[in-house]
Design a protein around this motif. Structure first.
Motif, PDB file in Angstrom:
ATOM      1  N   ASP A  77       0.835  -1.207   0.000  1.00  0.00           N
ATOM      2  CA  ASP A  77       0.000   0.000   0.000  1.00  0.00           C
ATOM      3  C   ASP A  77       0.867   1.253   0.000  1.00  0.00           C
ATOM      4  N   SER A  78       1.902   1.260   0.841  1.00  0.00           N
ATOM      5  CA  SER A  78       2.822   2.397   0.882  1.00  0.00           C
ATOM      6  C   SER A  78       3.589   2.515  -0.433  1.00  0.00           C
ATOM      7  N   VAL A  81       1.479   4.262  -3.048  1.00  0.00           N
ATOM      8  CA  VAL A  81       1.412   5.715  -2.824  1.00  0.00           C
ATOM      9  C   VAL A  81       2.670   6.382  -3.365  1.00  0.00           C
ATOM     10  N   ASP A  84       2.734   6.392  -7.186  1.00  0.00           N
ATOM     11  CA  ASP A  84       1.897   7.481  -7.715  1.00  0.00           C
ATOM     12  C   ASP A  84       2.658   8.805  -7.665  1.00  0.00           C
ATOM     13  N   GLN A  85       3.418   8.986  -6.604  1.00  0.00           N
ATOM     14  CA  GLN A  85       4.229  10.201  -6.450  1.00  0.00           C
ATOM     15  C   GLN A  85       5.318  10.254  -7.525  1.00  0.00           C
ATOM     16  N   LYS A 106       3.715   0.794 -10.834  1.00  0.00           N
ATOM     17  CA  LYS A 106       2.342   0.918 -10.345  1.00  0.00           C
ATOM     18  C   LYS A 106       1.508  -0.294 -10.740  1.00  0.00           C
TER      19      LYS A 106
END
Length: 668
Positions: A77-78, A81, A84-85, A106
Motif C-alpha cells: 500500500d505504501s 502511494v 503514484d508520487q 504501479k
C-alpha cells in the motif's frame, strides 16, 4: 472434492527489475547487519530523491530504487502511494522513460495485490509511451507483466501472445533475465496443462539463467513453482524441498507475497498427507501474511484450503465458515474457478450437516458458474473470428481502392498518348499492368474466399449457441423477441452419483466421460429434431416443439429420451467389460407452455422459462435410474401410441409441487 492443489498454491510470477544493480562478491553477513545495510541504502536513496539540485532522472531513479528495495515487498500500500508520487513527478517533468518505469511499477504493485483493472490501465498507458519513444526494455517488461494478468485469470491464449511479444524483444536486446522470466511462465502454463516434463524443463532453464547471472535470489519463484509441480504429481518429499528453498529466499528478501505462497504450498503438502496440525499451522501463517498486505486472491485460495482441511476432518461448520469467506473474496476479484470451488465446498458442507436447502442453493450456483466458464470460452472464440474477419475486410477494401486508382491512371494515359511507338510502350505497360491486375484480382478473390470461410465458421459457432431460426432473426434485426409456446416437451437428464465419482476420478477422466455422453445426446437430439437448450454441470436439458412448433414434438421427445437411456445402458455394459467408469442416469419429461428467448446482450444464450420447466426438472429428480419418467400431461398426449408401454407409478410427491401422477414409459 475437486483437486485444490494447483488452486491454493498458485503459480508465482517472477519480478523483473527495471534497473540492474551492481553486486559485490558474496560474503557472509548476519541478519542484523543485512537490515542495517538495507536501511543505510534506503536512507541514501531517499536523500537523493529529496535533493532538488539533483537531475530529474537521478531523482526519479533514486525514488524507484527506494520503492523497489523498501516497501515494494513488505508494504505494498505504501509502495503504491510512492509509485503514484513518482509518476506525477516524471509526468510533470516530461521524463518519458521515468514515466514508463513508474507506470510499470504501479501496475505490478496493483497486480500483486489483486487489482487487475488498475494494473491493466497502468500497463496500457506505459506501453503506449514506451513504444512511442522506442524504449525496448520498458516495452518488454510491460508486455511480460500484462501477460501475468491474463495468465492469472486463466486466459492462456492472451497470456501467450504477450509472452511471445516480450520474449522476442528480450532476445533482440540480449536480456537473459527477461528470457528467464518468460521461461518461468512457460513452465507454469505446462504445469497447469499437466505436462510435468516440459514444465520442469522450463523452470530449470530459468533457474540456469539466473545462476549464470549469479542471481540465486531471483530463483525463489521458480523453486515455489517446482514445489507446486511436484505437489500436483504427489511427490510430497520433493514438493516440500522446493517450497522450503523458495521460502528461505523469500524470507531473505522480506517478500511477504512470496512467503505467503511458499507457506501455502507447504501447508497443502501436509494437507495432502493428512497431517492436519502442521497443515493448519502453515496455512494460517500464510493467510495472516496475505491479509496483512491485502492480497485478496491469495487470501481467497488459502481460505479454501483451510475449508478443505476442515471438510476432511468432518468439522463441517468450520469448513462452511472458511469457504463462505473464500467465496466472498473470489467474487471480489472475479475468480470464477475460486467461486466454483467455494460453492462445491459449501454444497458438501451443508449436505454433510443435513441442510439440504442450502446445499442445493450452492450446488445450483456451482453448476451455473461452470456453465458460465464454458460460455465465456465460446464467446472468446467468436470474438477472435470476428476480429480476423474484420482485418481481412479492411485489407480487401484497400486492395480494391489501389486497383481503382491504377485503372483510372491507365485510362488517362491511353487517352492522351497517341504516338505509335509510345502506344507500343503503353501496350507493354498495359500487359504488365494486366499481369499485376490479374495477380491482384486473384488475391482479392482469394481474400473474399477466406472471408467467406471465416464468416461460415462464425455462423457455425453461432448455430452451436442458438437455434437456426433465432440466429437468423438476430442477424436480421439485431435482436430476437421472446415468444410464448403452448405445447413444449421438456427433457431433463441427470447423472446419479456424480459428486461421488468426482471425488474418485481425475478431472480429465470425469470431463472426458461427461463430454462423451453429451456428444451422443447432441446427435440424438439432432436425429429427432429437438432443441438442445443447455448443460448445467452434469445435467442436460432439451426441448421438443420450439422454436418451430411441430405436431410430432411430444413423440420425438419421448423417442429421444428412450434412446438416451438406451445409450447409457449400453455404455455401462461397455465400461464394465473394460473396467472403466461411466454414470447411471435419471431422465424426466413434462409437456406444457413455456416462454423462450435470448438471455442478455453479451455471451447470450437461448433459454426457456415457466412452470413447465420446473415440473420437468421434478420429473427427472423423482425418476429412477435407467427409466424415462413422464408426467400425467405428457402421458395423456401419447397414451394411444401403440409403440409404447406405460407403467403407472401413482401419485409421487415432488418438491414444491405436491403429489403428481407419474408414469414410466418403455418402447415395445
Amino acid at each position: 472434492m475437486t483437486d485444490l492443489k494447483a488452486l491454493c498454491c498458485g503459480i508465482l510470477f517472477i519480478a523483473v527489475p527495471l534497473f540492474v544493480y551492481g553486486q559485490e562478491e558474496n560474503k557472509v553477513v548476519s541478519p542484523s547487519e543485512q537490515v542495517q545495510i538495507l536501511q543505510t541504502t534506503l536512507d541514501s536513496l531517499y536523500i537523493i530523491w529529496e535533493d532538488v539540485k539533483e537531475p530529474d532522472s537521478t531523482r526519479a531513479m533514486a525514488l524507484f530504487d527506494y520503492i523497489y528495495e523498501g516497501p515494494f515487498y513488505s508494504e505494498p500500500d505504501s509502495a503504491l502511494v510512492l509509485a503514484d508520487q513518482l509518476y506525477a513527478f516524471t509526468k510533470g517533468n516530461n521524463y518519458d522513460k521515468g514515466t514508463v518505469n513508474a507506470l510499470n511499477l504501479k501496475g505490478y504493485i496493483s497486480f500483486r495485490t489483486g487489482n487487475y483493472t488498475k494494473a491493466l490501465a497502468s500497463y496500457r498507458e506505459g506501453l503506449s509511451i514506451s513504444e512511442k519513444i522506442n524504449y525496448k526494455l520498458g516495452t518488454a517488461d510491460i508486455l511480460l507483466r500484462t501477460g501475468f494478468i491474463y495468465h492469472d485469470n486463466e486466459d492462456v491464449i492472451n497470456a501467450l501472445k504477450y509472452y511471445q511479444r516480450s520474449l522476442k524483444i528480450y532476445q533482440e536486446i540480449d536480456d537473459l533475465d527477461g528470457v528467464g522470466s518468460i521461461y518461468n511462465e512457460f513452465g507454469s502454463i505446462y504445469n497447469v496443462k499437466g505436462d510435468f516434463e516440459k514444465a520442469l524443463d522450463y523452470y530449470l532453464k530459468s533457474i540456469a539463467i539466473n545462476e549464470g547471472l549469479n542471481d540465486e535470489m531471483a530463483n525463489s519463484a521458480q523453486y515455489i513453482n517446482i514445489g507446486s509441480l511436484y505437489l500436483n504429481n504427489n511427490d510430497y518429499e520433493k514438493a516440500l524441498e522446493y517450497f522450503q528453498k523458495g521460502l528461505a529466499i523469500e524470507k531473505k528478501k522480506n517478500d511477504k507475497l512470496g512467503m505467503a505462497s511458499a507457506l501455502s504450498g507447504i501447508g497443502n503438502v501436509y494437507l495432502e498427507q493428512q497431517n492436519y496440525t502442521e497443515a493448519l499451522d502453515y496455512l494460517e501463517s500464510s493467510l495472516e501474511i496475505s491479509e496483512s498486505v491485502n492480497d485478496v486472491q491469495g487470501s481467497a485460495s488459502i481460505l479454501l484450503s483451510i475449508g478443505d482441511l476442515y471438510l476432511d476432518q468432518g468439522n463441517n461448520e468450520k469448513a462452511i465458515e472458511y469457504c463462505k469467506k473464500g467465496l466472498a473474496l473470489a467474487k471480489t476479484v472475479g475468480d470464477l474457478g475460486g467461486q466454483e470451488y467455494s460453492c462445491e465446498c459449501l454444497y458438501e458442507g451443508y449436505r454433510a450437516i443435513g441442510n439440504i436447502n442450502e446445499a442445493l442453493v450452492y450446488h445450483e450456483e456451482m453448476i451455473l458458474i461452470a456453465d458460465s466458464i464454458q460460455t465465456e470460452e465460446t464467446a472468446i472464440k467468436l470474438q477472435q473470428i470476428e476480429f480476423s474477419k474484420q482485418v481481412l475486410k479492411d485489407s480487401l477494401v484497400q486492395v480494391e481502392k489501389d486497383m481503382e486508382v491504377q485503372m483510372k491512371h491507365q485510362a488517362e494515359v491511353q487517352k492522351k498518348d497517341k504516338n505509335r511507338n509510345l502506344a507500343i510502350g503503353i501496350g507493354v505497360i498495359c500487359f504488365l499492368l494486366a499481369i499485376g491486375f490479374f495477380t491482384r484480382w486473384r488475391y482479392v478473390r482469394k481474400s473474399r474466399a477466406i472471408i467467406e470461410k471465416e464468416k461460415n465458421r462464425s455462423e457455425n459457432l453461432l448455430l452451436n449457441i442458438l437455434p437456426a431460426e433465432i440466429a437468423e432473426e438476430l442477424k436480421e434485426k439485431g435482436e430476437a423477441s421472446a415468444r410464448d409456446f403452448e405445447l413444449v416437451s421438456i427433457l431433463f437428464t441427470d447423472f446419479k452419483g456424480f459428486t461421488e465419482k468426482s471425488a474418485e476420478q481425475s478431472a480429465a477422466d470425469l470431463i472426458g466421460e461427461i463430454n462423451h455422453c453429451f456428444k451422443a445426446f447432441d446427435h440424438i437430439c439432432e436425429k429427432y429434431g429437438i432443441e438442445k437448450i443447455k448443460t448445467i454441470g452434469d445435467a442436460y436439458m432439451a426441448a421438443g416443439g420450439l422454436p418451430v412448433p411441430s405436431e410430432n414434438s411430444v413423440l420425438n421427445t419421448i423417442l429421444a429420451a428412450l434412446e438416451m437411456q438406451s445409450y447409457i445402458t449400453r455404455r455401462i455394459k461397455e465400461k464394465e467389460s473394460s473396467d472403466g467408469f461411466t454414470f447411471e442416469m435419471r431422465l424426466g419429461v413434462h409437456t406444457g407452455p413455456v416462454v423462450a428467448g435470448i438471455v442478455g446482450v453479451k455471451k447470450f444464450q437461448y433459454d426457456i422459462w415457466g412452470d413447465t420447466v420446473n415440473t420437468a426438472s421434478r420429473m427427472e429428480s423423482s425418476g429412477a435410474v435407467g427409466k424415462v419418467n413422464i408426467s400425467q400431461d405428457t402421458y395423456e398426449l401419447i397414451k394411444e401410441n401403440p409403440a409404447f408401454r406405460f407403467s403407472h407409478r401413482g401419485k409421487i410427491n415432488a418438491k414444491g409441487k405436491g403429489e403428481i401422477d407419474m408414469w414410466f414409459v418403455e418402447k415395445i
